[in-house]
Design a protein around this motif. Structure first.
Motif: not given
Ligand SMILES: Nc1ncnc2c1ncn2[C@@H]1O[C@H](COP(=O)(O)OP(=O)(O)OP(=O)(O)O)[C@@H](O)[C@H]1O
Ligand SMILES: [Mg+2]
Length: 500
Positions: A55-82
């Protein structure tokens, strides 16, 4: 779904380091639309941290998170919501003084764009509430709702932002059995709508009941992901703790002595009416009742945290007249609150300070630092309090670890009678057994213990006697050889009139 495997979220080799702690180490898992994926693990295993990265409250130190197959950038909780990832917070995430409708539009992107047409907002709110099975006026203030209904509003809020993944971190901690059933029905409904749900709970029977898959974590790593049919409670426990736990409820036999605490006719208008009970040396007394029945209020009244209008409280045969919790502690009454954040702990202070806080230092005003240290170390070992340092602020610990600190703190006092109010909430199986063992020890050494729990097996296994509280009144009493779940439930819910 664009990705071949059809996952709505995929976590790939994700790690998270905090100063001094590797909270997550190369964690991989995924979740599919319409799936309930539970994450289980002991306190501090990294469950909440994983969800905070999602939910992008914290930033990963390493690794990838994909949403519907696409890697997502880390921004902020609002972005995760979007991106469609919503977190259902257990407490305090709604603005209590605002209306339901306002809360539902708070998270939305367009709500701050300009004027909100009140009528439209209300209509929209009503639709969302319908989807979560709530039939109430969206103009009502959130603070006037029950915890269960507030939670539904939270879920509605997730739906308002078109969540594809809803994260529920210990959602049933403050719900009654009936409310839990309702929540599970709602979860089924969300599944049917194709919404994926991450579900975290220490109540493994819930996990077994509701999860399509379970990922077990230990020390920040994934141990195994299992599909429905391949897991039951005991298998999960074994994987979580990496060893067998022989008994969940280690009750010692204790000699039951004289009454330590006697409460007679305690009344607080609108809250408690004519409550009476006693608890003896060596005894563990259970207070049963549904959430909101008044058990906490009763404990608070005895602890002088709230004033009483009438009634009598005796300790060791002497009537007390207490003006404050400080006086209650000095007299020999201890109270482990259910609300560790609000009252139990000083979140900014260190683990060590918190453990030694309730203890009233002996003569003299200085505090013996060496003593403080060794006391804290002893408790840390005994309760397996996992922290890289005793100097760490309590707020940086996992939820369950915080609860262990609360317990440690009260064990340091010389209380004659100790109230444990939902002491195992959010605590893992291993630590639960530890806490019950300590409780049992305390009783066996002649202290009186009062256990408040909404989880019946805890009461029936650990207590010598149970008092049922309903609507602010003590409505029934059962001795250990009379314990009967159905009878207790009936008394607690008022479905049965106690035969005189
Ligand atoms: N903000 C933080 N700063 C430092 N350490 C942290 C922070 N948040 C979490 N940790 C540490 O990361 C580890 C994992 O914590 P996390 O809260 O994810 O555990 P959990 O599995 O959710 O446990 P619980 O069942 O008790 O809620 C713990 O050792 C915790 O102390
Ligand atoms: Mg947690």
């Amino acid at each position: 779904m664009s990705e071949a495997n059809g996952s709505v979220v995929e976590i790939r080799d994700v790690s998270k380091r905090f100063p001094g702690v590797q909270a997550l180490n190369s964690v991989s898992l995924d979740i599919k639309p319409g799936e309930v994926h539970a994450v289980a693990g002991e306190n501090g295993a990294g469950k909440s941290t994983l969800m905070k990265l999602l939910s992008q409250l914290e930033k990963p130190s390493d690794g990838k998170i994909l949403v519907e197959g696409k890697p997502v950038r880390f921004r902020n909780p609002r972005y995760a919501q979007r991106l469609g990832i919503a977190m259902v917070h257990q407490e305090f995430a709604l603005a209590p003084h605002l209306t339901v409708a306002d809360n539902l539009s708070l998270g939305r992107e367009d709500s701050h764009a300009g004027l909100i047409v009140r009528g439209t907002e209300k209509r929209r709110a009503r639709k969302l509430l319908e989807r979560v099975g709530l039939d109430l006026d969206p103009g009502r203030r959130v603070s006037s709702l029950s915890v269960a209904d507030q939670q539904r509003v939270e879920i509605a809020k997730a739906l308002a932002v078109d969540a594809k993944v809803v994260i529920m971190d210990e959602p049933t901690a403050t719900l009654t059995e009936a409310e839990i059933d309702d929540l599970f029905e709602l979860i089924e409904q969300l599944k049917n709508d194709g919404i994926a749900i991450f579900y975290i709970s220490h109540r493994l029977e819930e996990v077994v009941r509701i999860a399509d898959r379970v990922t077990v974590m230990r020390d920040g790593e994934v141990i195994e992901t299992l599909s429905k049919g391949d897991f039951d409670e005991s298998k999960l426990v074994r994987l979580m703790v990496g060893r067998e736990i022989d008994t969940l409820y280690p009750k010692e036999k204790a000699e039951i002595g004289d009454a330590v605490l006697r409460v007679e006719g305690v009344t607080r208008p609108g809250v408690l009416l004519n409550c009476s009970f006693e608890v003896r040396a060596g005894e563990i007394l259970g207070l049963a009742g549904v959430v909101g029945a008044g058990r906490t209020e009763l404990a608070r009244a005895v602890f002088a945290a709230d004033p009483i209008a009438s009634g009598r409280i005796e300790l060791d045969g002497k009537e007390l007249s207490l003006g404050s919790p400080g006086e209650a502690i000095a007299a020999g009454i201890g109270y482990l609150t259910e609300d560790r954040k609000g009252e139990g702990l000083a979140m900014q202070l260190s683990v060590e300070k918190n453990i030694t806080l309730a203890h009233i230092p002996g003569p003299g005003i200085w505090i013996d630092r060496h003593k403080e240290r060794s006391v804290a170390e002893g408790r840390q070992k005994e309760l397996d309090i996992r922290t890289p340092s005793l100097h760490r602020a309590v707020e940086a610990l996992s939820g369950g670890t915080q609860q262990k600190v609360v317990v440690a703190k009260w064990l340091e006092t010389d209380a004659r009678v100790l109230f444990f109010d939902e002491p195992t909430r959010g605590i893992d199986v291993g630590a639960k057994a530890e806490i019950f063992k300590l409780m049992s020890h305390l009783a066996a050494r002649g202290r009186a213990v009062v256990l408040i729990s909404s989880y019946l097996p805890e009461l029936t296994n650990m207590c010598d006697r149970i008092i049922v509280v309903r609507d602010g009144q003590t409505v029934g009493e059962l001795k250990r050889d009379e314990f009967d779940d159905e009878r207790i439930m009936a008394l607690a819910s008022g479905m049965e009139r106690e035969a005189a």
